[in-house]
Design a protein around this motif. Structure first.
Motif, mmCIF file in Angstrom:
data_model
loop_
_atom_site.group_PDB
_atom_site.id
_atom_site.type_symbol
_atom_site.label_atom_id
_atom_site.label_comp_id
_atom_site.label_asym_id
_atom_site.label_seq_id
_atom_site.Cartn_x
_atom_site.Cartn_y
_atom_site.Cartn_z
ATOM 1 N N ILE A 191 0.577 -0.688 0.233
ATOM 2 C CA ILE A 191 -0.385 0.270 -0.067
ATOM 3 C C ILE A 191 1.296 0.698 -0.064
ATOM 4 N N ARG A 192 2.097 1.149 -0.075
ATOM 5 C CA ARG A 192 2.967 2.958 0.612
ATOM 6 C C ARG A 192 3.448 2.951 -0.758
ATOM 7 N N THR A 198 0.426 5.103 5.850
ATOM 8 C CA THR A 198 -0.067 3.792 5.401
ATOM 9 C C THR A 198 0.128 3.083 7.025
ATOM 10 N N ARG A 232 1.513 9.918 2.718
ATOM 11 C CA ARG A 232 0.725 8.647 1.574
ATOM 12 C C ARG A 232 2.184 7.580 3.356
ATOM 13 N N GLU A 244 -6.635 -0.318 2.092
ATOM 14 C CA GLU A 244 -6.037 1.517 0.818
ATOM 15 C C GLU A 244 -7.431 2.051 1.523
ATOM 16 N N VAL A 249 -5.890 4.600 4.612
ATOM 17 C CA VAL A 249 -5.490 5.441 4.203
ATOM 18 C C VAL A 249 -5.444 6.394 3.011
#
Length: 448
Positions: A159-160, A354, A350, A336, A339
């Motif tokens: 996700i990062r 995350t 972001r 997600e 985030v």
């Protein structure tokens, strides 16, 4: 705005990412268990009908909200709202979906960690590391914390990277591997003694059972859960879809992939149960109910793999790698949701958002682990039996009753100019307005 916040670079990228979110432990673990508990082939038949007649319309509602709003779940729903009370209602529903996704991931990560540990066990056996093999499949706080942390690390790592380089890139890698592993395991298991009886139970429906209330409600609940409805996930994924894409066909393709993989999972698990039974493993009680139920994957299947001798180690490794991949394709979508909310509503960078949210959810997982006898089932019940049905129902209410009909049509016409004359447009708006909320309400009331 869509470009700065990221979007899927291709139609295939969205399909695999959305299918990956939908295809998780609910399909490969939950669906076969529900099938075995609720009449076998009769449940499969009802599930397939309801997936397309009720889950698909609700799925489309969440995609439309997302692509129209081009933002996180809260902002997207507030863009649809014209009055103050509607905006407040939108916040409650959108943020509720974010919380629901976080709660699901907090217990989902624990179970996914178990899947990873059971994948390590046969590998350790092959390497002669008997002590490690025994420890990784033994219940204990340290083992549970370690593997939940490892699973959350993988989820945070993906996700990062963002939408295109994270979610899309890894979905394109993981989903084909998942499908190939599933096919290989099916082809192997159906060659074993007892598998034909399992196929017969799975594919030959008793039509007298298809209208049983419990079977109908269970099949409907499974259809909604397996498509990740009610968690803000599909609203987020919808916001990453380019305007040129045809939402109607995209939604249908994802639904088709989801139910196909659930069906394939049944082709693996149900025959495997009968193979285990043929080899002397207790599967069904005297009344025909499953003995293991939800824990079947950790009780029955390892016993089956052990009975296969040395080849069973390779089959066990492939199976639990499959389960781990299925869990990961779903967990990245669940992370997600929170985030995207933190990044867009609170302007948090972001990577920081995350990591912070991932660690917060992991802390919740740790709290569950230290109180696992009570909290695991409780959190799962709150999130899946209460949270998901309510939020999915309210998303349908938004599209059916609050979203202006002309704006709704214009949004769907992007990438599909002729949709106004199609059967979809003639049926879907009133279906979403009346039928879907009532059907989801039935699931919720049944859970009470």
């Amino acid at each position: 705005m869509a470009t700065s916040r990221g979007e899927f670079s291709s139609r295939l990228g969205f399909i695999l990412a959305a299918a990956g979110s939908a295809v998780g432990l609910g399909n490969i673990w939950g669906f076969p268990t529900q099938t075995a508990t609720n009449g076998g082939a009769a449940f499969v038949l009802v599930y397939l009908v309801l997936a397309f007649c009720l889950a698909y319309p609700a799925f489309m509602a969440e995609l439309v909200i997302g692509r129209y709003g081009q933002a996180n779940a809260v902002t997207s729903m507030q863009k649809m709202s014209r009055k103050t009370w509607q905006k407040q209602f939108a916040f409650i529903v959108g943020f509720g979906g974010v919380i629901c996704a976080g709660l699901i991931l907090s217990f989902y990560g624990i179970i996914a960690g178990w899947m990873m540990s059971y994948a390590i066990e046969p590998a350790a056996e092959l390497l002669g590391m008997r002590g490690v093999a025994t420890w990784v499949v033994s219940q204990g706080d340290i083992r549970n914390i370690l593997f939940a942390a490892l699973f959350m690390f993988f989820t945070i790592f993906i996700i990062r990277k963002g939408v295109e380089q994270g979610i899309e890139k890894w979905s394109k890698r993981l989903m084909p591997v998942l499908i190939v592993l599933l096919l290989m395991l099916i082809l192997y298991v159906i060659t074993l003694d007892g598998a034909i009886d399992g196929l017969r139970a799975y594919l030959n429906p008793d039509l007298s059972r298809v209208l049983e209330p419990d079977l109908l409600i269970s099949a409907l609940g499974q259809a909604f859960f397996s498509l990740s409805l009610g968690t803000s996930v599909m609203v987020i994924y919808g916001s990453y879809i380019a305007k040129k894409e045809n939402l109607v066909s995209l939604g249908a393709q994802v639904t088709l992939i989801d139910v196909t993989i659930a069906f394939m999972a049944g082709l693996l698990i149900i025959p495997a149960m009968y193979v285990a039974q043929y080899q002397g493993v207790e599967i069904f009680a005297a009344d025909g109910s499953l003995i293991s139920g939800p824990t079947m994957v950790f009780d029955v299947l390892p016993a089956l793999f052990n009975s296969m001798g040395s080849i069973g180690l390779f089959v066990a490794f492939a199976f639990f790698v499959l389960m781990s991949i299925a869990a990961l394709t779903s967990s990245i979508s669940m992370l997600e949701g929170p985030v995207s909310y933190a990044v867009e509503r609170h302007n948090i960078e972001r990577n920081k958002a995350t990591t912070a949210i991932g660690l917060l959810i992991f802390a919740m997982s740790a709290l569950i682990i230290f109180n696992i006898e009570f909290m695991l089932d409780f959190i799962a019940m709150i999130a899946t039996e209460y949270g998901q049905p309510i939020i999915a129902m309210l998303c349908c209410v938004f599209v059916g009753w609050i979203f202006n009909r002309s704006d709704l049509l214009e949004e769907i016409k992007h990438g599909n100019e002729d949709v106004e004359s199609s059967w979809f447009w003639k049926i879907w708006p009133w279906y979403t307005k009346f039928v879907c909320p009532v059907a989801i309400l039935m699931v919720f009331l049944h859970s009470l």
